[in-house]
Motif scaffolding. Structure first.
Motif, PDB file in Angstrom:
ATOM      1  N   UNK A 147       0.823  -1.211   0.000  1.00 23.57           N
ATOM      2  CA  UNK A 147       0.000   0.000   0.000  1.00 23.57           C
ATOM      3  C   UNK A 147       0.852   1.254   0.000  1.00 23.57           C
ATOM      4  N   UNK A 148       0.297   2.323  -0.547  1.00 21.73           N
ATOM      5  CA  UNK A 148       1.008   3.597  -0.567  1.00 21.73           C
ATOM      6  C   UNK A 148       0.939   4.270   0.801  1.00 21.73           C
ATOM      7  N   UNK A 149       1.769   5.257   0.988  1.00 22.04           N
ATOM      8  CA  UNK A 149       1.798   6.001   2.240  1.00 22.04           C
ATOM      9  C   UNK A 149       0.453   6.671   2.494  1.00 22.04           C
ATOM     10  N   UNK A 150      -0.021   6.585   3.738  1.00 21.04           N
ATOM     11  CA  UNK A 150      -1.264   7.213   4.203  1.00 21.04           C
ATOM     12  C   UNK A 150      -2.526   6.532   3.687  1.00 21.04           C
ATOM     13  N   UNK A 151      -2.401   5.346   3.124  1.00 21.35           N
ATOM     14  CA  UNK A 151      -3.595   4.602   2.711  1.00 21.35           C
ATOM     15  C   UNK A 151      -4.435   4.279   3.946  1.00 21.35           C
ATOM     16  N   UNK A 152      -5.747   4.466   3.833  1.00 25.65           N
ATOM     17  CA  UNK A 152      -6.686   4.191   4.925  1.00 25.65           C
ATOM     18  C   UNK A 152      -7.263   2.795   4.730  1.00 25.65           C
ATOM     19  N   UNK A 153      -7.254   1.997   5.790  1.00 27.10           N
ATOM     20  CA  UNK A 153      -7.745   0.621   5.721  1.00 27.10           C
ATOM     21  C   UNK A 153      -8.821   0.444   6.788  1.00 27.10           C
ATOM     22  N   UNK A 154      -9.983  -0.051   6.381  1.00 28.18           N
ATOM     23  CA  UNK A 154     -11.058  -0.250   7.352  1.00 28.18           C
ATOM     24  C   UNK A 154     -11.950  -1.412   6.926  1.00 28.18           C
ATOM     25  N   UNK A 155     -12.763  -1.862   7.857  1.00 30.83           N
ATOM     26  CA  UNK A 155     -13.612  -3.030   7.648  1.00 30.83           C
ATOM     27  C   UNK A 155     -15.073  -2.684   7.922  1.00 30.83           C
ATOM     28  N   UNK A 156     -15.937  -3.042   6.975  1.00 26.44           N
ATOM     29  CA  UNK A 156     -17.380  -2.908   7.172  1.00 26.44           C
ATOM     30  C   UNK A 156     -18.053  -4.276   7.212  1.00 26.44           C
ATOM     31  N   UNK A 157     -17.240  -5.340   7.222  1.00 28.11           N
ATOM     32  CA  UNK A 157     -17.779  -6.696   7.255  1.00 28.11           C
ATOM     33  C   UNK A 157     -18.250  -7.063   8.651  1.00 28.11           C
ATOM     34  N   UNK A 158     -18.551  -8.356   8.842  1.00 25.35           N
ATOM     35  CA  UNK A 158     -19.227  -8.748  10.070  1.00 25.35           C
ATOM     36  C   UNK A 158     -18.306  -8.997  11.256  1.00 25.35           C
ATOM     37  N   UNK A 159     -17.009  -9.108  11.064  1.00 23.11           N
ATOM     38  CA  UNK A 159     -16.113  -9.361  12.189  1.00 23.11           C
ATOM     39  C   UNK A 159     -14.731  -8.818  11.858  1.00 23.11           C
ATOM     40  N   UNK A 160     -13.770  -9.066  12.741  1.00 28.40           N
ATOM     41  CA  UNK A 160     -12.425  -8.516  12.553  1.00 28.40           C
ATOM     42  C   UNK A 160     -11.497  -9.476  11.831  1.00 28.40           C
ATOM     43  N   UNK A 161     -12.055 -10.389  11.031  1.00 24.67           N
ATOM     44  CA  UNK A 161     -11.225 -11.396  10.362  1.00 24.67           C
ATOM     45  C   UNK A 161     -10.800 -10.984   8.950  1.00 24.67           C
ATOM     46  N   UNK A 162     -11.379  -9.930   8.415  1.00 21.31           N
ATOM     47  CA  UNK A 162     -11.162  -9.607   6.999  1.00 21.31           C
ATOM     48  C   UNK A 162      -9.781  -9.006   6.738  1.00 21.31           C
ATOM     49  N   UNK A 163      -9.286  -8.226   7.678  1.00 16.00           N
ATOM     50  CA  UNK A 163      -7.955  -7.625   7.564  1.00 16.00           C
ATOM     51  C   UNK A 163      -7.012  -8.380   8.491  1.00 16.00           C
ATOM     52  N   UNK A 164      -5.878  -8.811   7.964  1.00 16.95           N
ATOM     53  CA  UNK A 164      -4.927  -9.588   8.761  1.00 16.95           C
ATOM     54  C   UNK A 164      -4.135  -8.653   9.675  1.00 16.95           C
ATOM     55  N   UNK A 165      -4.807  -8.206  10.730  1.00 13.21           N
ATOM     56  CA  UNK A 165      -4.193  -7.256  11.664  1.00 13.21           C
ATOM     57  C   UNK A 165      -3.083  -7.921  12.474  1.00 13.21           C
ATOM     58  N   UNK A 191       6.839   4.688   5.792  1.00 11.21           N
ATOM     59  CA  UNK A 191       5.471   4.597   5.265  1.00 11.21           C
ATOM     60  C   UNK A 191       4.473   4.347   6.387  1.00 11.21           C
ATOM     61  N   UNK A 192       3.318   5.023   6.295  1.00  7.84           N
ATOM     62  CA  UNK A 192       2.278   4.853   7.295  1.00  7.84           C
ATOM     63  C   UNK A 192       0.994   4.339   6.638  1.00  7.84           C
ATOM     64  N   UNK A 193       0.387   3.366   7.269  1.00  5.30           N
ATOM     65  CA  UNK A 193      -0.952   2.916   6.878  1.00  5.30           C
ATOM     66  C   UNK A 193      -1.901   3.286   8.010  1.00  5.30           C
ATOM     67  N   UNK A 194      -3.015   3.909   7.657  1.00  7.96           N
ATOM     68  CA  UNK A 194      -3.986   4.358   8.651  1.00  7.96           C
ATOM     69  C   UNK A 194      -5.006   3.237   8.854  1.00  7.96           C
ATOM     70  N   UNK A 195      -4.946   2.593  10.005  1.00  8.25           N
ATOM     71  CA  UNK A 195      -5.832   1.479  10.315  1.00  8.25           C
ATOM     72  C   UNK A 195      -6.920   1.946  11.272  1.00  8.25           C
TER      73      UNK A 195
END
Length: 288
Positions: A147-165, A191-195
């Motif tokens: 991902x590029x710098x400052x990319x925002x990553x978020x989840x609207x799915x049903x649980x916290x499994x969609x993004x490999x945090x 580089x920063x990713x906004x989680x």
């Protein structure tokens, strides 16, 4: 949602958990009747589609103050939640890409004017990544690394499994809490990713759910419980049932006065022509 005794109603259980319930039923291990409220029309359309159409913007604005015009956004999943998110983002001028596994949903996205891609094809260029698939490991460490710098990553799915945090909690990466529910994950090169919300549901963690939508969902759940409780013995076995369409329509009718909406009534002749009862249900049980 599960109640005590001999009643079970399912509403917020989705994806894997709902599949698990059906698997229990198929194996004959379900101890009580269950009502699948999550797949009712009033839940899918209002809680998933219309509510998420508003809460996606609310959650992103509250946490990041991002301006959407011209931003490149990839939405993973074009089910009811994805459709709501995409409609809102497109309306504000964002350039929206879709990822999908289902050819029907993918075709719908194409017909709605979105480009359907693989995540790897756009991950380096997008400004925002939104997951709403109900699956797991949709966004992996490999994606996050690219991902590029400052990319925002978020989840609207049903649980916290969609993004490999979990893969981000390593010694070489630094976590910086910027504000409540907002973390900057910093790579060695700066580089920063906004989680957001550590990969949990954005709309529940970072925004509000409109009381009107809560009313519809709670009414559907309550009526499902009443139906199970009042049903004569033998109507419901130890199995998973869909909410009767008549009940779905009743929930909708209870909320129409809020809009001063007036339903047109079928004449006897029209009802006979369509093969319907004048008072409904107006859709078959398989309609979603």
């Amino acid at each position: 949602m599960i109640s005590g005794g001999a009643l079970t109603a399912v509403s917020t259980w989705m994806g894997g958990k709902l599949t698990w319930l059906y698997q229990l039923s198929k194996a004959g291990k379900l101890c009580v009747p269950a009502m699948n409220v999550n797949d009712s029309v009033t839940k899918q359309k209002f809680d998933n589609l219309y509510c998420c159409r508003e809460s996606i913007l609310d959650g992103l604005k509250r946490t990041t103050d991002v301006m959407f015009g011209g931003k490149q956004v990839v939405v993973c999943g074009y089910g009811e939640v994805g459709k709501g998110c995409c409609a809102a983002l497109k309306a504000l001028g964002a350039i929206v890409y879709i990822t999908e596994i289902d050819p029907i949903c993918a075709l719908q996205a194409c017909m709605d004017g979105f480009r359907v891609v693989k995540l790897n094809e756009v991950i380096r260029q997008v400004d925002v990544v939104i997951t709403c698939t109900g699956n797991k490991n949709v966004v992996t460490r490999e994606h996050l690394d690219r991902m590029k710098n400052s990319c925002i990553v978020c989840n609207m799915g049903h649980s916290n499994t969609e993004i490999d945090v979990t893969s981000l909690r390593t010694p070489e990466l630094t976590w910086e809490r910027v504000r409540s529910q907002v973390d900057h994950v910093i790579w060695p090169d700066g580089k920063r990713v906004v989680l957001l919300a550590e990969g949990r549901l954005l709309n529940l963690s970072c925004s509000t759910v409109p009381t009107f939508v809560l009313s519809i969902t709670a009414t559907t759940q309550a009526l499902a419980l009443i139906e199970l409780y009042n049903a004569p013995e033998g109507r419901y076995k130890q199995d998973v049932y869909l909410l009767p369409k008549k009940m779905d329509e009743y929930v909708a009718s209870l909320h129409l006065p809020s809009f001063d909406a007036h339903l047109t009534e079928l004449t006897d002749d029209q009802a006979k022509y369509l093969g319907l009862n004048k008072n409904g249900p107006f859709k078959p049980n398989y309609y979603r």
